[in-house]
Design an enzyme around this catalytic site. Structure first.
Site, PDB file in Angstrom:
ATOM      1  NE  ARG A 160      34.759 -17.842 -78.627  1.00  0.00           N
ATOM      2  CZ  ARG A 160      35.321 -17.166 -77.608  1.00  0.00           C
ATOM      3  NH1 ARG A 160      34.919 -15.951 -77.311  1.00  0.00           N
ATOM      4  NH2 ARG A 160      36.265 -17.717 -76.902  1.00  0.00           N
ATOM      5  CG  ASP A 214      31.009 -18.023 -83.750  1.00  0.00           C
ATOM      6  OD1 ASP A 214      30.618 -16.924 -84.177  1.00  0.00           O
ATOM      7  OD2 ASP A 214      31.254 -18.246 -82.552  1.00  0.00           O
TER       8      ASP A 214
END
Length: 379
Positions: free
Chosen positions: A185, A141
């Protein structure tokens, strides 16, 4: 004097874990230091389950290998560990003292923690309790605070860019909108960079609440120019203006780890765009393809640099820190800085208001570049 160190990998797997392990181990070997690995992350630390890595054939030839030869655990919070009693009842116990006891009993001078913001939060907490920890920033991420880039991210972007190349041909052949949902996310790094690399027409990221009508308008303009197809990248955490991200509560108990999962953002966007543009639309969710497989050359080098630097810091007696890259140079910061406002011991849920995750800012060069070349960001 450092004589004996251990490594643990925690959280989701990424390409680059094994090169980090290899770099720590080789730097230790060069300096006559024993190197071990805890099996399955913090779970292994809790159970005192470890193996020796230097001189172990298991650790041979791992530079191009994905995953982790010592495994990795997810949702293992030793400060609030889920215990099932013999009578079937469940309670949560702080077992961090057992971890401290294990490390001292085994005479490990340092434990290297390979992981993201939640992993490094636990590393900070264990450091406070007496374990010498050094963190290495791992996550696809790219959202760990205080560093420019995490290992595993470049490989994930490369996989997403290749997927976009393939979706382009289907989109153009069948006059469709092809949406690609990627991970990330609360951070839109993968979506944004892969959109630029893969020639996408729109990129929807968590940091910019999108107006689906704006996206449809940009696609309709392409149709008016004779382009009867479009490719859209959707980050799993993207949310519409005045709406919520597409999430569900997983089977993981909220007290023992990250329980909110993202799913469905790409499908939602795809269906809405079909209605608004009249073009047939399909969604591909890339999912765990982004995590697995061989690391890119970039990630192999980055991981090796991180691992070697971490071992150097241990030999210098610098603990309670995270290895980072700032302005292209290796450095380190205090784990306190990485934790941010999430100071309370044992609380590790990621992406909360107090988490110090690194998000895309509107003045970042990737955002400016995307706008310059006409990628619609939904605003």
């Amino acid at each position: 004097m450092i004589k004996k160190v251990a490594i643990l990998a925690n959280g989701g797997d990424v390409a680059g874990l094994n090169p980090v392990i290899r770099a720590i181990m080789r730097t230790a070997q060069t300096n006559g230091i024993e190197c071990y690995g805890f099996i399955d992350g913090y779970k292994g630390l809790l159970e005192n389950n470890f193996i020796r890595l230097d001189g172990n054939r298991l650790a041979d030839g791992i530079l191009p290998k994905g995953g982790s030869i010592i495994g990795s655990s997810t949702n293992t919070i030793v400060f609030n560990y889920k215990v099932t009693n013999p009578d079937g009842t469940v309670e949560y116990k702080d077992l961090s003292d057992l971890c401290v006891e294990n490390v001292k009993k085994d005479e490990f001078d340092c434990v290297f923690t390979l992981g993201g913001d939640s992993t490094q939060k636990s590393a900070r907490d264990l450091y406070i309790k007496g374990i010498n920890t050094i963190g290495v920033p791992k996550t696809i991420d790219n959202d760990v605070a205080c560093t420019d880039i995490t290992f595993g991210y470049n490989t994930a972007v490369s996989v997403a860019a290749e997927a976009l190349d393939r979706l382009h041909t289907t989109a153009e052949t069948h006059h469709r909108i092809m949406c690609l949902e990627v991970m990330g996310r609360y951070a839109g790094w993968i979506a944004l960079e892969s959109a630029i690399a893969g020639g996408a027409d729109a990129a929807l990221i968590p940091e910019i609440p999108y107006d689906i009508n704006k996206v449809a308008e940009s696609i309709n303009k392409r149709i008016a120019r004779g382009k009867q197809f479009s490719v859209v990248v959707v980050s799993e955490g993207a949310a519409p203006k005045d709406g919520e991200a597409s999430t569900f509560t997983s089977d993981v108990d909220s007290k023992s780890g990250i329980s909110v999962k993202f799913a469905g953002a790409g499908d939602k966007v795809s269906k809405e765009l079909q209605k608004l543009t009249g073009l047939e639309s399909r969604c591909t969710t890339l999912g765990y393809m982004q995590r697995g497989g061989t690391p890119t050359a970039y990630d192999r080098v980055l991981s090796t640099k991180y691992g070697a630097k971490a071992m150097e810091l241990a030999m210098e007696g610098k603990f309670g820190v995270l290895t980072v890259i700032k302005d292209g140079k290796l450095d380190y910061v205090s784990l306190e800085d990485v934790v941010g406002n999430n100071k309370k011991l044992g609380e590790v849920q990621g992406g909360t208001e107090d988490s110090n995750v690194r998000l895309v800012t509107m003045d970042h060069e990737l955002v400016k570049t995307a706008r310059d070349i006409g990628i619609c960001l939904g605003d």
